[in-house]
Design a protein around this motif. Structure first.
Motif, short mmCIF file in Angstrom:
data_model
loop_
_atom_site.label_atom_id
_atom_site.label_comp_id
_atom_site.label_asym_id
_atom_site.label_seq_id
_atom_site.Cartn_x
_atom_site.Cartn_y
_atom_site.Cartn_z
N ASN A 1 49.56 68.65 35.54
CA ASN A 1 50.59 69.22 34.58
C ASN A 1 52.09 69.38 35.30
O ASN A 1 52.98 70.11 34.86
CB ASN A 1 50.01 70.39 33.94
CG ASN A 1 51.03 70.61 32.53
OD1 ASN A 1 51.29 69.85 31.99
ND2 ASN A 1 51.14 72.13 32.12
N ALA B 1 48.03 60.96 39.87
CA ALA B 1 48.09 60.20 38.51
C ALA B 1 49.34 59.14 38.56
O ALA B 1 50.03 59.50 39.19
CB ALA B 1 47.96 61.09 37.34
N LEU C 1 54.41 59.78 29.16
CA LEU C 1 54.17 61.41 29.34
C LEU C 1 55.47 61.89 30.28
O LEU C 1 55.93 61.19 31.03
CB LEU C 1 52.92 61.56 30.01
CG LEU C 1 51.63 61.08 29.49
CD1 LEU C 1 50.47 61.46 30.05
CD2 LEU C 1 51.49 62.21 27.95
N CYS D 1 52.90 60.70 40.14
CA CYS D 1 52.92 62.23 40.15
C CYS D 1 53.27 62.55 41.48
O CYS D 1 52.74 62.25 42.49
CB CYS D 1 51.39 62.86 39.71
SG CYS D 1 51.54 64.55 39.72
N ARG E 1 48.74 53.71 29.18
CA ARG E 1 48.74 54.70 28.27
C ARG E 1 49.45 55.96 28.60
O ARG E 1 49.59 56.89 27.64
CB ARG E 1 47.15 54.83 27.77
CG ARG E 1 46.25 55.58 28.83
CD ARG E 1 45.01 55.69 28.28
NE ARG E 1 44.33 56.52 29.33
CZ ARG E 1 43.10 56.53 29.73
NH1 ARG E 1 42.30 55.90 28.58
NH2 ARG E 1 42.54 57.22 30.61
N HIS E 2 49.74 56.29 29.82
CA HIS E 2 50.17 57.65 30.37
C HIS E 2 51.84 56.97 30.71
O HIS E 2 52.53 58.25 30.86
CB HIS E 2 49.61 58.08 31.53
CG HIS E 2 48.24 58.23 31.38
ND1 HIS E 2 47.80 59.27 30.32
CD2 HIS E 2 47.11 57.77 32.07
CE1 HIS E 2 46.48 59.24 30.67
NE2 HIS E 2 45.99 58.62 31.35
N ASN F 1 54.77 65.10 31.70
CA ASN F 1 54.08 65.84 32.60
C ASN F 1 52.82 65.21 33.09
O ASN F 1 52.51 64.47 32.34
CB ASN F 1 53.65 67.14 32.24
CG ASN F 1 55.02 68.02 31.94
OD1 ASN F 1 55.99 67.91 32.76
ND2 ASN F 1 55.00 68.98 30.95
N CYS F 2 52.23 65.60 34.36
CA CYS F 2 51.04 64.61 34.84
C CYS F 2 49.92 65.21 33.99
O CYS F 2 49.91 66.42 33.46
CB CYS F 2 50.69 65.13 36.18
SG CYS F 2 49.49 64.48 36.85
N HIS F 3 49.26 64.32 33.42
CA HIS F 3 47.89 64.61 32.65
C HIS F 3 46.88 65.29 33.61
O HIS F 3 45.89 65.96 33.10
CB HIS F 3 47.47 63.31 31.85
CG HIS F 3 46.69 62.44 32.79
ND1 HIS F 3 47.66 61.32 33.53
CD2 HIS F 3 45.62 62.08 33.04
CE1 HIS F 3 46.89 60.66 34.03
NE2 HIS F 3 45.56 61.06 33.95
N VAL F 4 46.95 65.17 34.67
CA VAL F 4 45.98 65.92 35.74
C VAL F 4 46.45 67.38 36.15
O VAL F 4 45.46 68.22 35.77
CB VAL F 4 45.37 65.04 36.95
CG1 VAL F 4 44.68 65.65 37.76
CG2 VAL F 4 45.09 63.41 36.48
N ARG G 1 57.19 64.94 35.76
CA ARG G 1 57.28 63.53 36.24
C ARG G 1 58.71 63.40 37.09
O ARG G 1 58.78 62.69 37.93
CB ARG G 1 57.24 62.65 35.11
CG ARG G 1 57.53 61.24 35.24
CD ARG G 1 57.46 60.31 33.85
NE ARG G 1 57.42 59.03 34.11
CZ ARG G 1 57.23 58.01 33.15
NH1 ARG G 1 56.94 58.69 32.20
NH2 ARG G 1 57.36 57.11 33.51
N PHE H 1 52.13 57.36 36.18
CA PHE H 1 52.56 57.12 34.81
C PHE H 1 52.70 55.54 34.39
O PHE H 1 53.88 55.12 34.23
CB PHE H 1 53.86 57.75 34.41
CG PHE H 1 53.96 59.11 35.12
CD1 PHE H 1 53.65 60.38 33.97
CD2 PHE H 1 54.03 59.82 36.25
CE1 PHE H 1 53.30 61.61 34.33
CE2 PHE H 1 53.93 61.10 36.38
CZ PHE H 1 53.45 62.10 35.39
#
Length: 153
Positions: A114, A98, A107, A93, A103-104, A109-112, A117, A100
């Motif tokens: 948003n 975070a 994604l 990120c 499991r990410h 967008n960053c899961h923390v 990427r 990627f």
């Protein structure tokens, strides 16, 4: 025996004072090269294959004939791959909150936070990530470090 000390020794600007560390030596040589060729770009520190090729050329010219320094970025990368010293690229990120990875991995967008990427998320084709972490796996390096000529890697 008498020691003579000159009092009026003034340093000149065209004398390069050598340093002990390799980075200093490279910087001194690059500064000399820029003085000789005013059209040569300033040392930028970018890590493109072209600048790496220039660094390899500089190292080859500073070492004796018959050295084993690779001639190009491609040759260096090929040699590292051949001896098993690879790396994994992991997208990060842009706010460093975070990875990627695992499991990410899929994604967008960053899961923390948003954040996207990608530098430009609307680009078609190959997208460019904001940041990339290069992970050098430890186990292959330890195997390489402690193997003998009689053992296979």
């Amino acid at each position: 025996m008498a020691v003579v000390v000159a009092d009026d020794v003034t340093p000149t600007t065209d004398v390069v004072i050598p340093t002990n560390d390799m980075a200093g030596v490279i910087k001194d040589v690059m500064e000399e090269r820029m003085e000789e060729d005013p059209n040569h770009d300033e040392v930028t520190g970018d890590e493109s294959p072209v600048s790496f090729d220039e660094l390899l050329e500089l190292l080859q010219s500073s070492h004796p004939e018959g050295n084993k320094i690779p001639s190009s970025h491609y040759a260096a990368k090929k040699t590292l791959k051949k001896i098993g010293l690879r790396y994994e690229s992991i997208h990060v990120c842009k706010n460093d909150c975070a990875l990627f990875w695992e499991r990410h991995y899929k994604l967008q967008n960053c899961h923390v936070c948003n954040e996207s990427r990608w530098v430009d998320s609307n680009t078609k084709g190959k997208k460019i990530p904001h940041k990339v972490l290069r992970y050098f796996p430890l186990i292959p390096r330890l195997r390489r470090l402690y193997c003998s000529r009689q053992q296979k890697i």
